[in-house]
Design a protein around this motif. Structure first.
Motif, PDB file in Angstrom:
ATOM      1  N   HIS A  43      22.647  43.123  13.361  1.00  0.00           N
ATOM      2  CA  HIS A  43      21.963  41.889  12.982  1.00  0.00           C
ATOM      3  C   HIS A  43      20.448  42.105  13.010  1.00  0.00           C
ATOM      4  O   HIS A  43      19.937  42.917  13.783  1.00  0.00           O
ATOM      5  N   HIS A  44      19.733  41.368  12.173  1.00  0.00           N
ATOM      6  CA  HIS A  44      18.275  41.459  12.099  1.00  0.00           C
ATOM      7  C   HIS A  44      17.673  40.109  12.507  1.00  0.00           C
ATOM      8  O   HIS A  44      18.035  39.062  11.945  1.00  0.00           O
ATOM      9  N   TYR A  45      16.767  40.145  13.460  1.00  0.00           N
ATOM     10  CA  TYR A  45      16.108  38.940  13.948  1.00  0.00           C
ATOM     11  C   TYR A  45      14.634  39.024  13.609  1.00  0.00           C
ATOM     12  O   TYR A  45      14.008  40.072  13.700  1.00  0.00           O
ATOM     13  N   ARG A  61      24.788  41.158  10.064  1.00  0.00           N
ATOM     14  CA  ARG A  61      25.053  42.546   9.660  1.00  0.00           C
ATOM     15  C   ARG A  61      25.680  42.623   8.275  1.00  0.00           C
ATOM     16  O   ARG A  61      25.311  43.485   7.462  1.00  0.00           O
ATOM     17  N   SER A  62      26.620  41.760   7.949  1.00  0.00           N
ATOM     18  CA  SER A  62      27.325  41.818   6.661  1.00  0.00           C
ATOM     19  C   SER A  62      26.363  41.623   5.495  1.00  0.00           C
ATOM     20  O   SER A  62      26.528  42.223   4.421  1.00  0.00           O
ATOM     21  N   ASP A  63      25.334  40.776   5.680  1.00  0.00           N
ATOM     22  CA  ASP A  63      24.337  40.568   4.625  1.00  0.00           C
ATOM     23  C   ASP A  63      23.278  41.671   4.651  1.00  0.00           C
ATOM     24  O   ASP A  63      22.783  42.100   3.597  1.00  0.00           O
ATOM     25  N   ALA A  64      22.939  42.134   5.866  1.00  0.00           N
ATOM     26  CA  ALA A  64      21.894  43.155   5.979  1.00  0.00           C
ATOM     27  C   ALA A  64      22.317  44.482   5.355  1.00  0.00           C
ATOM     28  O   ALA A  64      21.463  45.281   4.939  1.00  0.00           O
ATOM     29  N   VAL A  77       7.816  38.059   1.994  1.00  0.00           N
ATOM     30  CA  VAL A  77       9.138  38.033   1.380  1.00  0.00           C
ATOM     31  C   VAL A  77       9.481  36.626   0.927  1.00  0.00           C
ATOM     32  O   VAL A  77       8.862  35.631   1.335  1.00  0.00           O
ATOM     33  N   ILE A  78      10.477  36.564   0.087  1.00  0.00           N
ATOM     34  CA  ILE A  78      11.145  35.307  -0.267  1.00  0.00           C
ATOM     35  C   ILE A  78      12.595  35.480   0.146  1.00  0.00           C
ATOM     36  O   ILE A  78      13.255  36.430  -0.269  1.00  0.00           O
ATOM     37  N   VAL A  79      13.090  34.553   0.982  1.00  0.00           N
ATOM     38  CA  VAL A  79      14.444  34.676   1.487  1.00  0.00           C
ATOM     39  C   VAL A  79      15.302  33.549   0.936  1.00  0.00           C
ATOM     40  O   VAL A  79      14.838  32.436   0.696  1.00  0.00           O
ATOM     41  N   ARG A  80      16.560  33.887   0.704  1.00  0.00           N
ATOM     42  CA  ARG A  80      17.566  32.862   0.394  1.00  0.00           C
ATOM     43  C   ARG A  80      18.329  32.620   1.691  1.00  0.00           C
ATOM     44  O   ARG A  80      18.888  33.564   2.270  1.00  0.00           O
ATOM     45  N   LEU A  94      16.638  29.737  10.344  1.00  0.00           N
ATOM     46  CA  LEU A  94      17.162  30.093   9.027  1.00  0.00           C
ATOM     47  C   LEU A  94      18.232  31.180   9.193  1.00  0.00           C
ATOM     48  O   LEU A  94      18.055  32.132   9.957  1.00  0.00           O
ATOM     49  N   TYR A  95      19.325  31.024   8.448  1.00  0.00           N
ATOM     50  CA  TYR A  95      20.381  32.039   8.385  1.00  0.00           C
ATOM     51  C   TYR A  95      20.289  32.695   7.012  1.00  0.00           C
ATOM     52  O   TYR A  95      20.690  32.092   5.999  1.00  0.00           O
ATOM     53  N   ILE A  96      19.697  33.882   6.975  1.00  0.00           N
ATOM     54  CA  ILE A  96      19.322  34.531   5.711  1.00  0.00           C
ATOM     55  C   ILE A  96      20.508  35.296   5.127  1.00  0.00           C
ATOM     56  O   ILE A  96      21.199  36.040   5.834  1.00  0.00           O
ATOM     57  N   SER A  97      20.695  35.134   3.800  1.00  0.00           N
ATOM     58  CA  SER A  97      21.730  35.915   3.095  1.00  0.00           C
ATOM     59  C   SER A  97      21.121  36.964   2.164  1.00  0.00           C
ATOM     60  O   SER A  97      21.781  37.951   1.823  1.00  0.00           O
ATOM     61  N   GLU A  98      19.859  36.772   1.770  1.00  0.00           N
ATOM     62  CA  GLU A  98      19.219  37.717   0.846  1.00  0.00           C
ATOM     63  C   GLU A  98      17.712  37.691   1.077  1.00  0.00           C
ATOM     64  O   GLU A  98      17.133  36.638   1.361  1.00  0.00           O
TER      65      GLU A  98
END
Length: 424
Positions: A43-45, A61-64, A77-80, A94-98
């Motif tokens: 996971h990335h924080y 982790r699955s998105d990272a 950055v711009i995050v979704r 925020l829970y980032i997917s991209e």
């Protein structure tokens, strides 16, 4: 009376409220990364901030795993993401997917990051570049077996240098797992070890299509190759990480084939030129040797053994004629000189003859008195010993069994010593 909430109830209700807002389920947020941490779990924080505010964020982790570049503090950055809260602390995050780099594409950022990393490790250094053989006898192609690039390379190699053996090592060059497929093909070509040079690449496409040649696993496989590698990726403007690591970069797969082998037409022209120069040089040498032979023949014709003998015979005839004319006169002269000398001797000899006879008689008498034979005639003998006939004068020089030769006045005898007596 107002409802009483426990902290857990309140945090859960806040979470439910945030999750219920449709606009919070997928929104784009622009900001700068700070407090970034990649956890061992994958996971990335991080914290996203701008000039006036900040909000915590997490990327699971699955998105990272889909990230093409490394996250760094200070990166814009711009995050979704979706907005929610963490019930245990009640913190909104925020829970980032991209994640997309702000101002540059993700692939461009990944490209520059990997390029800087490998350059710092020395993978691009000229000192590690291996020379490309001038006339390879075997060529390995690491590419897709179905693409247009492999057909172009085989066609050009066959036209320019048909002496070379071309072996295809099929590889996936696009999509998931392509980089690993290319690395395996390169390793196989090195393990077999029959190729003199490897052409690694594919035809043109978008940056995403060519991305397998920007992967770290591909770059390290090219660097590890003991066989020289020519990169042959895309069109001329396309630049990949593989181009920097390879021993030689070609602008296209067709260009790689042209760089890998010489042109037989050029070699034919070179050989024809060398043949003409060799013939011209041989002709000059032949002419020079012919002139030398002619000169030697002319000199030899003057100095032949037959002519030399003839010249010497002429000299001999001349000397013979001179000798025949001189010898009789010289003989007559010498004969006259001899007669004169004889007359003088006869005249002088008569007076001296009597004196000579008297001296001769006296000399003979003296010699006869001194003669060993006269001594022997008085009963004496001469004893000699050994092969040299050394005269024995002392019995001490003898021992029993010695062989002696005894000379008497008349005759001789061979004896052996039985007993010796020394003079007292």
């Amino acid at each position: 009376m107002a409802a009483i909430y426990t902290v857990s109830q309140l945090n859960n209700e806040i979470k439910d409220l945030l999750d219920a807002v449709p606009g919070y389920r997928s929104l784009l947020v622009q900001g700068e990364i700070s407090n970034y941490k990649a956890h061992s779990s994958g996971h990335h924080y991080m914290t996203l901030k701008d000039r006036d505010a900040a909000i915590n964020a997490v990327m699971f982790r699955s998105d990272a795993m889909r990230l093409k570049f490394r996250l760094e503090n200070g990166m814009k950055v711009i995050v979704r993401a979706r907005v929610s809260s963490f019930p245990r602390t009640g913190a909104v995050q925020l829970y980032i997917s991209e994640i997309i780099p702000d101002g540059a594409g993700a692939l461009n950022v990944a490209f520059e990051q990997l390029k800087a990393k490998l350059a710092a490790e020395g993978l691009f250094a000229e000192a590690h570049k291996k020379p490309i053989p001038a006339c390879p006898s075997s060529i390995a192609l690491v590419t897709s077996p179905t693409g247009a690039a492999v057909r172009d390379m085989i066609r050009i190699l066959g036209r320019r240098w048909p002496l070379a053996k071309v072996v295809l090592y099929p590889a996936q060059v696009q999509g998931q797992g392509a980089a690993e497929s290319i690395a395996r093909a390169l390793a196989l070509a090195n393990a077999i070890g029959e190729a003199d040079v490897i052409l690694c690449g594919r035809g043109g496409g978008s940056m995403e299509d060519l991305w397998a040649f920007n992967e770290e696993v591909t770059a390290r496989a090219i660097y590890a190759s003991e066989i020289p590698v020519i990169s042959a990726v895309g069109h001329e403007p396309d630049v990949t990480i593989a181009d920097f690591v390879a021993d030689l970069r070609a602008p296209t797969p067709s260009g790689a084939a042209e760089l890998a082998v010489p042109d037989r037409a050029d070699w034919k022209a070179t050989l024809e030129m060398l043949d003409a120069r060799l013939r011209a040089a041989a002709g000059k040498q032949t002419q020079m040797r012919r002139r030398q032979l002619q000169s030697l023949s002319e000199r030899l014709s003057v100095r032949t053994p037959v002519r030399y003998i003839a010249e010497k015979r002429l000299v001999l005839d001349t000397l013979t004629e001179r000798l025949q004319g001189t010898v009789p006169a010289r003989l007559a002269h010498e004969r006259q000189q001899l007669r004169t000398a004889q007359d003088r001797l006869l005249a002088a000899g008569r007076g001296n003859l009597h004196r000579a006879r008297l001296r001769f008689t006296q000399t003979v008498a003296s010699l006869d008195a001194m003669s060993p034979l006269r001594v022997l005639s008085r009963g004496y003998a001469v004893a000699t010993k050994g092969a040299r006939g050394a005269v024995v004068t002392d019995a001490a020089a003898l021992k029993e069994g010695d062989a002696l030769h005894i000379r008497f006045a008349k005759g001789a005898a061979d004896c052996r010593v039985i007993h010796t007596e020394e003079e007292q």
